[in-house]
Structures are given as structure tokens and as C-alpha cells.
Scaffold this motif. Structure first.
Motif, short mmCIF file in Angstrom:
data_model
loop_
_atom_site.label_atom_id
_atom_site.label_comp_id
_atom_site.label_asym_id
_atom_site.label_seq_id
_atom_site.Cartn_x
_atom_site.Cartn_y
_atom_site.Cartn_z
N THR A 95 0.87 -6.04 -6.58
CA THR A 95 2.21 -5.21 -6.43
C THR A 95 2.43 -3.76 -6.80
OG1 THR A 95 3.08 -6.19 -8.62
CG2 THR A 95 3.30 -7.40 -6.56
N GLU A 96 1.19 -3.44 -7.45
CA GLU A 96 1.35 -1.81 -7.62
C GLU A 96 1.34 -1.00 -6.58
OE1 GLU A 96 -1.07 -4.23 -9.14
OE2 GLU A 96 -1.05 -4.42 -10.81
N THR A 97 1.51 0.31 -6.64
CA THR A 97 1.72 1.00 -5.42
C THR A 97 0.38 1.36 -4.78
OG1 THR A 97 1.94 3.15 -6.97
CG2 THR A 97 3.94 1.77 -6.55
N GLY A 98 -0.92 1.44 -5.70
CA GLY A 98 -1.77 2.25 -4.68
C GLY A 98 -2.88 1.03 -4.67
N PRO A 99 -3.99 1.60 -4.27
CA PRO A 99 -5.25 0.50 -3.73
C PRO A 99 -5.55 0.00 -5.09
CG PRO A 99 -5.46 3.00 -2.70
CD PRO A 99 -4.23 2.84 -3.54
N GLY A 100 -5.55 0.58 -6.14
CA GLY A 100 -6.29 -0.08 -7.43
C GLY A 100 -5.50 -1.52 -7.50
N GLY A 101 -4.23 -1.30 -7.29
CA GLY A 101 -3.31 -2.66 -7.64
C GLY A 101 -3.89 -3.63 -6.57
N LEU A 102 -4.17 -3.34 -5.34
CA LEU A 102 -4.52 -4.12 -4.22
C LEU A 102 -6.10 -4.90 -4.74
CD1 LEU A 102 -3.54 -5.50 -1.57
CD2 LEU A 102 -5.10 -3.59 -0.59
N LEU A 103 -6.77 -4.05 -5.31
CA LEU A 103 -7.96 -4.55 -5.63
C LEU A 103 -7.60 -5.47 -6.88
CD1 LEU A 103 -11.21 -4.33 -5.50
CD2 LEU A 103 -10.97 -2.54 -7.36
N GLN A 104 -6.98 -5.48 -7.86
CA GLN A 104 -6.68 -6.40 -8.74
C GLN A 104 -6.42 -7.81 -8.25
OE1 GLN A 104 -7.74 -5.10 -11.60
NE2 GLN A 104 -7.55 -3.14 -10.42
#
Length: 403
Positions: free
Chosen positions: A19-28
Motif C-alpha cells: 500500500t506504500e506509494t512506490g515500487p519498494g512498497g510493492l516489493l514488500q
């Protein structure tokens, strides 16, 4: 010479993965290893198709996410599924004890690709010990068939207090000459990757939690070896305390214990009464040849009655200290590790005897007191977790994928 950085492990992301705004959130979200299509990711995150497409493409470019085939089509072109690829990078885990060194190259999921251990004296000059770490680390990378450019991070455990924000040891009792040494800076001259340093017992707790008890949120790891210490996992996170001194169990006094002098200058500490060195000293006083924790373990395994009785009593003394800790922290599992744990059930029996008798009934109702599942690999696995979590943190991945 190569450039590196002092790294501080991030605290766990409090928001829901993805749910975070960037690619890093998607990786989690993808780090659970389950393959998902773009449509799956849209449904799980609530983000738009175009946003998901952009972020997936950014993660694919890093190699951390890979295509894993197509799903069955419901009409039209079959959708492609994507998953986290833990083999895309490696990390180096380092465990330095009082008299040993162990290194392991692992992938980002903690699978060991190459490993080496040998006797190393932490009391030697820091430059000598860390030089050995650098040489051995590069040899292991070669053995694993991975170039240095694949190294995403290095985690290192030291047998003494560490200022987590700088990675520098702070007045470590068994590490003469190490106070204030810039460990990340020295290793950073040899590895172009983030360097993270922590107390070895904290890393043991991380390793045991990740690889042995991943579904347990509250765990206490107790190392019983040359010294005694503890690592605390609470609500699924490692707890270091205000100055990084949380878990310094070895210098708590044993109630009613013998007033033996401890290395810290006090008397009656559990480390002075129940550590491997303390037990070996008691056995020598009884006329039995024993110098190290391994000697104690060998005697107990051989059925020596004096060594067995002494170890059982050491378990009771450790249990007297752990009883208050269990009532205070209320862990689900207490894991006993370190070299002395290899002696088996006698140590555990002594600990259980006192903890179950003295701790609050509510705290012990479902408490497990067990031996380590990761054995001597606990610290290197924890170092791997520390380095991997930093390398894959939301902020780190967002920076890596920034235009």
C-alpha cells in the motif's frame, strides 16, 4: 579501495505491504514468494492498472522480481505472473564469537550458498580479525560463483555491546582494543555494499526467529557459551533498547547465588555462575580437566556424573534469572542456543525446573523452553536477515528504482 556506507537496519514497515506509494512498497508484498499477475496486484493494493504496470516494470529492471510464466487465460492473451527472485542478489553474514569466526554467503531468502568457519580470537587486533573477514568473504563469493557486484549487503555480529547507529563496539569486555573501532569503515574498504553491525545475540535471535520460528511473534533467544546473553523478539521485531543494551542477561544477579567475581566487576552474575567458562572452572576445582564450553559438552555427552550435575545446576541458576524475564516479557518461546546448548536436555531441564516454578502461571501457561533449531548457524543466518531486510527495505528499493 571501494566505497561503502554505514547502514542502519530499518524498522519494520507499519503499513500494509503493497500500500506504500512506490515500487519498494510493492516489493514488500511480493517478498512472500507467491506469484501474482498485474490484475492480482491491482486487486490487493487498490492501485490503478497503470500504476501497477509502471512499478512492476521498475522492479523487473532491478532483477529482484522476475516473470514466472503465464496463468490460464479467461479470454485474450494469457496474463503473466511475477514473483520475488531471492537468487538475484546475495548477502554475506558474519558471526564473530570469542574464539570463532563463521561466514556464509546466502541468497535474499537466507539459503546458504557457501559457508566457512574456523577458530578466530576476537581478542586479536581488530585490523587482523576484520582483514580475515574480508579475505574469507571474497573467497566465499568466489566459491558461490557470485561476483562482488551481486553483494547487496553485509551483516556482522560481535560478542559485545554495539552502538547500532554507527556499528561501533562500546566498551566490549572480552574485546580489548575494539572500543569505538569503525567496523563498517574498515570493512567498507573491501566491500562495495552496505555494512550492518550488531551484537551477536541479537543476530542469533533474528536468525532463530526467521528460520526456526517464523510464526512466533514473541521469542527470547538465550545464548549460553563463553558468556551469556539474550536477544528479544517482541511483536515480531528485534528490540535493542534505548542504547542497544537490551538483553544483557549475563550480568543480572542470580538470586541467592554464589558471590563469584564476574568480568563486569560485580559478583554473583549469571555469567559468572552458569556460562561455559564458569562451569569449566567449577569442574577444574573438582579435579576434572575442562577449559572450554566444548570440553563441558564432551564430558556431559560421555556421561560424566559431576559434569552432568554441574550443568544441571547451571541450568537452575540461569532459570532463576530467566523466571523474572519470562514474567516481564511474556514470550511464547524461549530458545536456548550457544555452544553449551549442544549438551542437550540437562541444561534445559534445569532451566525449566526453575522457570515453571517461579514465573507467573499466566506467563508459563503455553510457554515453550526449547533448544535451538538453527544451532551454530543462528548468528550468520541472522546477519543475513539483517542485511537482506536493509537491502530490500521500502526506502532502499524506492531509491534504487528512482528515475
Amino acid at each position: 579501495m571501494v566505497e561503502s556506507e554505514v547502514a542502519v537496519a530499518p524498522t519494520r514497515d507499519r503499513t500494509l505491504p503493497g500500500t506504500e506509494t512506490g515500487p519498494g512498497g510493492l516489493l514488500q508484498l511480493l517478498r512472500d514468494g507467491r506469484a501474482r499477475t498485474r490484475a492480482d496486484l491491482v486487486a490487493e493494493t487498490g492501485q490503478s492498472r497503470s500504476t501497477i504496470a509502471t512499478r512492476v516494470d521498475a522492479l523487473l529492471a532491478t532483477g529482484l522480481v522476475a516473470s514466472v510464466g503465464s496463468r490460464a487465460s479467461t479470454g485474450g492473451r494469457p496474463p503473466t505472473a511475477f514473483a520475488f527472485d531471492p537468487t538475484s542478489r546475495v548477502v554475506l553474514g558474519v558471526d564473530l564469537g570469542a574464539a570463532h569466526g563463521r561466514l556464509a554467503v546466502t541468497d535474499l531468502a537466507g539459503s546458504i550458498l557457501a559457508e566457512h568457519a574456523e577458530p578466530v580470537r576476537i581478542s586479536d587486533a581488530p585490523e587482523k580479525v576484520l582483514g580475515w573477514v574480508a579475505r574469507t568473504g571474497h573467497e566465499l563469493l568466489d566459491r558461490a560463483g557470485r561476483p562482488s557486484t551481486d553483494l547487496a549487503g553485509l551483516g556482522l555480529g560481535l560478542p559485545g555491546p554495539v552502538e547500532h547507529s554507527t556499528g561501533r563496539p562500546v566498551d566490549p569486555p572480552i574485546m580489548p582494543g575494539w572500543h569505538g573501532v569503525d567496523v563498517p569503515g574498515i570493512l567498507g574498504a573491501h566491500f562495495a555494499a552496505p555494512i550492518l553491525v550488531d551484537n551477536d545475540v541479537n543476530l542469533m535471535a533474528l536468525g532463530e526467529h526467521a528460520m526456526g520460528f517464523p510464526d512466533v511473534d514473541d521469542l527470547l533467544f538465550v545464548k549460553v557459551a563463553t558468556g551469556i546473553g539474550a536477544g528479544i523478539i517482541a511483536d515480531g521485531e528485534l528490540r535493542r533498547g534505548a542504547q542497544g543494551a537490551a538483553g544483557d542477561l549475563g550480568h543480572m544477579a542470580v538470586p541467592g547465588g554464589e558471590p563469584r567475581l564476574c568480568t563486569c566487576g560485580n559478583t554473583g552474575c549469571v555469567e559468572a555462575l552458569a556460562s561455559g567458562n564458569a562451569i569449566a572452572t567449577k569442574l577444574r576445582e573438582a579435579g576434572i580437566d575442562a577449559t572450554t564450553s566444548d570440553d563441558v559438552v564432551a564430558l556431559v555427552r560421555a556421561g560424566d556424573p559431576t559434569a552432568t550435575a554441574t550443568l544441571r545446576q547451571a541450568g537452575r541458576e540461569l532459570g532463576a534469572v530467566l523466571a523474572g524475564t519470562v514474567s516481564l516479557l511474556n514470550p511464547s518461546v524461549v530458545v536456548i542456543g550457544g555452544s553449551l546448548s549442544a549438551a542437550g536436555e540437562q541444561l534445559l531441564a534445569g532451566i525449566r525446573e526453575v522457570v515453571y516454578a517461579r514465573s507467573l502461571p499466566l506467563a508459563t501457561q503455553h510457554l515453550q523452553i526449547v533448544g535451538t533449531r538453527t544451532a551454530r548457524q543462528a548468528a550468520v543466518l541472522g546477519a543475513s536477515v539483517l542485511a537482506s531486510d536493509f537491502a530490500l527495505s521500502t526506502a532502499r528499493i524506492d531509491a534504487l528504482t528512482a528515475p
